[in-house]
Design an enzyme around this catalytic site. Structure first.
Site, PDB file in Angstrom:
ATOM      1  N   THR A   1      30.731  36.744  43.388  1.00  0.00           N
ATOM      2  CA  THR A   1      30.046  37.931  43.928  1.00  0.00           C
ATOM      3  C   THR A   1      30.886  39.192  43.746  1.00  0.00           C
ATOM      4  O   THR A   1      30.388  40.292  43.885  1.00  0.00           O
ATOM      5  CB  THR A   1      29.707  37.746  45.420  1.00  0.00           C
ATOM      6  OG1 THR A   1      30.845  37.200  46.065  1.00  0.00           O
ATOM      7  CG2 THR A   1      28.530  36.836  45.598  1.00  0.00           C
TER       8      THR A   1
ATOM      9  N   ASP B   1      38.134  24.247  48.319  1.00  0.00           N
ATOM     10  CA  ASP B   1      37.574  25.326  47.488  1.00  0.00           C
ATOM     11  C   ASP B   1      38.626  25.819  46.493  1.00  0.00           C
ATOM     12  O   ASP B   1      39.248  26.849  46.702  1.00  0.00           O
ATOM     13  CB  ASP B   1      37.127  26.441  48.448  1.00  0.00           C
ATOM     14  CG  ASP B   1      36.519  27.649  47.754  1.00  0.00           C
ATOM     15  OD1 ASP B   1      36.122  27.523  46.581  1.00  0.00           O
ATOM     16  OD2 ASP B   1      36.438  28.708  48.404  1.00  0.00           O
TER      17      ASP B   1
ATOM     18  N   ASP C   1      39.008  24.638  33.462  1.00  0.00           N
ATOM     19  CA  ASP C   1      40.001  24.350  32.417  1.00  0.00           C
ATOM     20  C   ASP C   1      39.325  23.452  31.384  1.00  0.00           C
ATOM     21  O   ASP C   1      38.109  23.236  31.451  1.00  0.00           O
ATOM     22  CB  ASP C   1      41.240  23.678  33.053  1.00  0.00           C
ATOM     23  CG  ASP C   1      42.521  23.938  32.253  1.00  0.00           C
ATOM     24  OD1 ASP C   1      42.464  23.907  31.005  1.00  0.00           O
ATOM     25  OD2 ASP C   1      43.571  24.149  32.867  1.00  0.00           O
TER      26      ASP C   1
ATOM     27  N   LYS D   1      36.610  24.473  55.479  1.00  0.00           N
ATOM     28  CA  LYS D   1      36.877  24.855  54.078  1.00  0.00           C
ATOM     29  C   LYS D   1      38.339  25.263  53.945  1.00  0.00           C
ATOM     30  O   LYS D   1      38.821  26.125  54.673  1.00  0.00           O
ATOM     31  CB  LYS D   1      35.989  26.017  53.639  1.00  0.00           C
ATOM     32  CG  LYS D   1      36.270  26.445  52.189  1.00  0.00           C
ATOM     33  CD  LYS D   1      35.250  27.448  51.682  1.00  0.00           C
ATOM     34  CE  LYS D   1      35.643  28.874  51.921  1.00  0.00           C
ATOM     35  NZ  LYS D   1      36.582  29.459  50.938  1.00  0.00           N
TER      36      LYS D   1
HETATM   37  O1  C5P Z   1      35.219  35.575  56.651  1.00  0.00           O
HETATM   38  P1  C5P Z   1      33.972  35.336  55.852  1.00  0.00           P
HETATM   39  O2  C5P Z   1      32.835  34.747  56.682  1.00  0.00           O
HETATM   40  O3  C5P Z   1      33.532  36.527  55.059  1.00  0.00           O
HETATM   41  O4  C5P Z   1      34.414  34.186  54.834  1.00  0.00           O
HETATM   42  C1  C5P Z   1      33.580  33.728  53.819  1.00  0.00           C
HETATM   43  C2  C5P Z   1      34.298  32.702  52.994  1.00  0.00           C
HETATM   44  O5  C5P Z   1      33.484  32.386  51.878  1.00  0.00           O
HETATM   45  C3  C5P Z   1      35.640  33.171  52.439  1.00  0.00           C
HETATM   46  O6  C5P Z   1      36.486  32.024  52.366  1.00  0.00           O
HETATM   47  C4  C5P Z   1      35.270  33.676  51.058  1.00  0.00           C
HETATM   48  O7  C5P Z   1      36.343  33.592  50.147  1.00  0.00           O
HETATM   49  C5  C5P Z   1      34.156  32.709  50.669  1.00  0.00           C
HETATM   50  N1  C5P Z   1      33.226  33.214  49.665  1.00  0.00           N
HETATM   51  C6  C5P Z   1      32.492  34.380  49.828  1.00  0.00           C
HETATM   52  N2  C5P Z   1      31.624  34.777  48.857  1.00  0.00           N
HETATM   53  C7  C5P Z   1      31.486  34.064  47.735  1.00  0.00           C
HETATM   54  C8  C5P Z   1      32.212  32.893  47.550  1.00  0.00           C
HETATM   55  C9  C5P Z   1      33.084  32.495  48.541  1.00  0.00           C
HETATM   56  O8  C5P Z   1      32.596  35.037  50.861  1.00  0.00           O
HETATM   57  N3  C5P Z   1      30.608  34.440  46.845  1.00  0.00           N
END
Ligand code: C5P
Length: 232
Positions: A119, A59, A64, A32
């Site tokens: 979230t 991502d 828009d 990602k």
């Molecule tokens: O390091 P970690 O496992 O927490 O990373 C989770 C990834 O998923 C990060 O890139 C974060 O921005 C993304 N993400 C998230 N929660 C969301 C949407 C995206 O943690 N609701």
């Protein structure tokens, strides 16, 4: 659609992400790329990582007017990404325009998923600041339904919501789920976490895992552990 582990490569330079990916000799994880890396390095970072043989979830969470999103998506599709996303709040019309922009001349296209409510947005802020006068879980499910009706492939959600999303939108509708931690690992700033094994049990289609892999002493071993638990 096979279950897979997507590594959130939240690095801010090409050098760091390449050094990280070069640790993987025997496998080519799904990667990602987020806004930080994309805006720092530009579209070339996608070409470079694709060239190394990885699948890419770009991502960028587009939101828009439909015409602008359609044209931007055509550019991303030309970069040959495998998955990209939009905000469901952009409306069904915007999501349909995104799909049109993504679809290549031969009919192929990357997977397109939507973000429902971030979230980071609490129910209180959603109701009092955004003036969405509904419970947040109902809003999330309503946006998931809009996403399905617009013809997209799935949504980003918590593994804890994956079952409900599948019940509302069907088993084929994809759930892409962050918030994954090993049972014996650091939770960090994530609030509601599940293990890769639990995410599998709850019906997630793809787990997005960042720090438990990127910050591990042995990232390849951590990735393999995720795959073993989630894919089996
Ligand atoms: O390091 P970690 O496992 O927490 O990373 C989770 C990834 O998923 C990060 O890139 C974060 O921005 C993304 N993400 C998230 N929660 C969301 C949407 C995206 O943690 N609701």
């Amino acid at each position: 659609m096979g279950k897979d582990v997507i590594i959130a490569c939240d690095f801010n330079s090409k050098a760091e992400v390449i050094a990280f990916l070069e640790k993987f000799k025997d496998e080519k994880p799904f990667v990602k790329i987020g806004m930080e890396l994309f805006y720092a390095e530009g579209p070339d970072i996608v070409r470079t990582i694709k060239g190394m043989g990885h699948k890419i979830f770009l991502d960028l969470k587009l939101h828009d007017i439909p015409n602008t999103v359609k044209k931007a998506m055509a550019v991303l599709s030309g970069l040959d990404v495998d998955m990209c996303n939009v905000h469901a709040a952009g409306t069904k019309g915007m999501m349909q325009a995104a799909l049109e922009g993504l679809t290549r001349a031969d009919g192929s296209r990357p997977l397109l998923i939507a973000v429902t409510q971030l979230t980071s947005t609490s129910e209180e802020v959603m109701q009092q600041e955004l003036w969405i006068d509904k419970p947040i879980d109902e809003t999330v499910m309503h946006y998931a339904k809009n996403t399905m009706e617009a013809g997209l492939d799935g949504v980003v959600c918590s593994p804890l919501e994956a079952g409900k999303v599948h019940a509302v939108c069907g088993e084929k509708f994809l759930t892409i789920t962050p918030g994954v931690r090993f049972a014996d690992g650091d939770v960090g700033d994530q609030k509601r976490v599940t293990t890769p094994a639990k995410a599998k049990e709850l019906g997630s289609d793809y787990i997005v895992v960042g720090r438990p892999i990127t910050q591990a002493a042995d990232p390849v071993a951590a990735y393999r552990r995720c795959v073993e638990e989630f894919v089996g």
